[in-house]
Design a protein around this motif. Sequence first.
Motif, short mmCIF file in Angstrom:
data_model
loop_
_atom_site.label_atom_id
_atom_site.label_comp_id
_atom_site.label_asym_id
_atom_site.label_seq_id
_atom_site.Cartn_x
_atom_site.Cartn_y
_atom_site.Cartn_z
N PRO A 125 -9.91 8.73 4.28
CA PRO A 125 -9.01 9.22 3.22
C PRO A 125 -9.19 10.69 2.88
O PRO A 125 -8.27 11.31 2.34
CB PRO A 125 -9.36 8.33 2.02
N ASN A 126 -10.36 11.26 3.17
CA ASN A 126 -10.57 12.67 2.84
C ASN A 126 -9.96 13.62 3.86
O ASN A 126 -9.84 14.82 3.60
CB ASN A 126 -12.07 12.96 2.71
N THR A 127 -9.59 13.08 5.03
CA THR A 127 -8.98 13.90 6.07
C THR A 127 -7.51 13.55 6.27
O THR A 127 -6.65 14.44 6.28
CB THR A 127 -9.72 13.74 7.41
N TYR A 128 -7.21 12.26 6.41
CA TYR A 128 -5.82 11.83 6.54
C TYR A 128 -5.23 11.72 5.14
O TYR A 128 -5.51 10.79 4.40
CB TYR A 128 -5.75 10.50 7.28
N ARG A 129 -4.39 12.68 4.78
CA ARG A 129 -3.94 12.82 3.39
C ARG A 129 -2.60 12.14 3.11
O ARG A 129 -2.26 11.92 1.95
CB ARG A 129 -3.85 14.30 3.04
N SER A 130 -1.81 11.84 4.14
CA SER A 130 -0.57 11.12 3.92
C SER A 130 -0.23 10.29 5.15
O SER A 130 -0.64 10.61 6.26
CB SER A 130 0.59 12.08 3.60
N LEU A 131 0.50 9.20 4.90
CA LEU A 131 0.97 8.33 5.97
C LEU A 131 2.44 8.02 5.74
O LEU A 131 2.83 7.55 4.67
CB LEU A 131 0.17 7.02 5.99
N THR A 132 3.27 8.31 6.72
CA THR A 132 4.68 7.97 6.71
C THR A 132 4.94 7.02 7.87
O THR A 132 4.66 7.36 9.01
CB THR A 132 5.56 9.22 6.86
N SER A 133 5.45 5.83 7.56
CA SER A 133 5.73 4.83 8.61
C SER A 133 7.23 4.58 8.64
O SER A 133 7.84 4.30 7.61
CB SER A 133 4.99 3.53 8.31
N ILE A 134 7.82 4.68 9.83
CA ILE A 134 9.27 4.49 9.97
C ILE A 134 9.56 3.37 10.95
O ILE A 134 8.90 3.23 11.98
CB ILE A 134 9.95 5.81 10.43
N ASP A 135 10.55 2.54 10.60
CA ASP A 135 10.96 1.44 11.47
C ASP A 135 12.39 1.07 11.10
O ASP A 135 12.80 1.21 9.94
CB ASP A 135 10.05 0.23 11.31
N CYS A 136 13.16 0.58 12.08
CA CYS A 136 14.54 0.19 11.81
C CYS A 136 14.65 -1.21 11.22
O CYS A 136 15.73 -1.62 10.79
CB CYS A 136 15.38 0.30 13.09
N ASP A 137 13.55 -1.95 11.19
CA ASP A 137 13.54 -3.32 10.65
C ASP A 137 13.13 -3.28 9.18
O ASP A 137 11.94 -3.22 8.85
CB ASP A 137 12.57 -4.18 11.46
N GLY A 138 14.12 -3.33 8.30
CA GLY A 138 13.83 -3.28 6.87
C GLY A 138 13.00 -4.45 6.40
O GLY A 138 12.16 -4.32 5.51
N GLY A 139 13.22 -5.64 7.00
CA GLY A 139 12.45 -6.81 6.60
C GLY A 139 10.97 -6.64 6.87
O GLY A 139 10.13 -7.05 6.07
N ALA A 140 10.64 -6.04 8.01
CA ALA A 140 9.23 -5.79 8.33
C ALA A 140 8.62 -4.83 7.31
O ALA A 140 7.47 -5.01 6.88
CB ALA A 140 9.10 -5.22 9.74
N LEU A 141 9.38 -3.82 6.91
CA LEU A 141 8.86 -2.84 5.95
C LEU A 141 8.68 -3.45 4.57
O LEU A 141 7.74 -3.11 3.85
CB LEU A 141 9.80 -1.63 5.88
N VAL A 142 9.59 -4.33 4.19
CA VAL A 142 9.44 -5.03 2.91
C VAL A 142 8.13 -5.83 2.90
O VAL A 142 7.39 -5.84 1.92
CB VAL A 142 10.64 -5.96 2.64
N GLN A 143 7.84 -6.49 4.03
CA GLN A 143 6.59 -7.26 4.13
C GLN A 143 5.38 -6.35 4.05
O GLN A 143 4.40 -6.63 3.35
CB GLN A 143 6.56 -8.02 5.46
N MET A 144 5.43 -5.22 4.76
CA MET A 144 4.29 -4.29 4.76
C MET A 144 4.10 -3.67 3.38
O MET A 144 2.97 -3.47 2.92
CB MET A 144 4.49 -3.22 5.82
N HIS A 145 5.20 -3.36 2.71
CA HIS A 145 5.11 -2.81 1.36
C HIS A 145 4.49 -3.83 0.41
O HIS A 145 3.68 -3.48 -0.46
CB HIS A 145 6.51 -2.41 0.88
N ALA A 146 4.86 -5.11 0.58
CA ALA A 146 4.28 -6.16 -0.26
C ALA A 146 2.78 -6.30 0.00
O ALA A 146 2.00 -6.55 -0.92
CB ALA A 146 4.99 -7.49 0.01
#
Length: 255
Positions: free
Chosen positions: A72-93
């Motif tokens: 966490p002290n080096t990797y300061r941000s994470l952006t994850s992109i995918d066309c499957d909204g359902g998968a992202l809803v699960q990951m966000h949960a």
Amino acid sequence: MAGKLDPGQFEWVSAFSDLEALLDPHALGLDLVVVGDGEGEQPPHSQKRPIHILDVGCGTSSVGVQTFRRWPNTYRSLTSIDCDGGALVQMHANFGGRLLLRSADGPATGRGDPSVVTVAADAADAAEVGDVASFSWIEGDFNHCGAVLPDAGKFQLILDKGTLDYMLAQHGSAWKLTCHVMRLLEPGVGVYFVVSIFPAELVVRLFSIPGVPLHATSVVVGDSGDGDGGDGGGGGSGSSGSCLLYTSPSPRDRG
């Protein structure tokens, strides 16, 4: 338990435990940057720098999240992109963060959760999307990501665990992906970390630029298939593949 993937989630080729040593920012040469040109008052020296990660076609893989949280002290941000909204809803949960969905119904804030934002599916203006948070999930096609990821050279590390494979298998081409990877990597510093079932030599050819030296190394990685919840359960197929580390050329090399 927060942060633990459901059994139905999937890791392509390898889990985080197989890749952890390779994703160490020091091993990737991303933890320090040389500043100063020797012509000013201070001689050239190394200093720590913040690293921003983009996970391309993340699906339900936790490798991006675990990489982000491991250092966490080096990797300061994470952006994850995918066309499957359902998968992202699960990951966000599972993991939290900021979730950006795209809807044909137009802009709205969804589900009464301020961390979930919906924008028009055809939004072309990046202003509609807003600034990327330090930990965010974005619904979108990486082949057409100019609106949601407009800033060239923003990322120092791009993770690709299966997206290149999908493009090659389904479309026989990955030139759009290649163009966006090159656009979004910080020149001369950025690392494209791709895990693929295809030979590393093929990936090298896809990203080769005539007259530009390609800085690439590859190793063989395998699917642990151990079913461990912390690694997302793995595919369990016992498959193996190549992991290619590609460093983007400097602006001078690009001409």
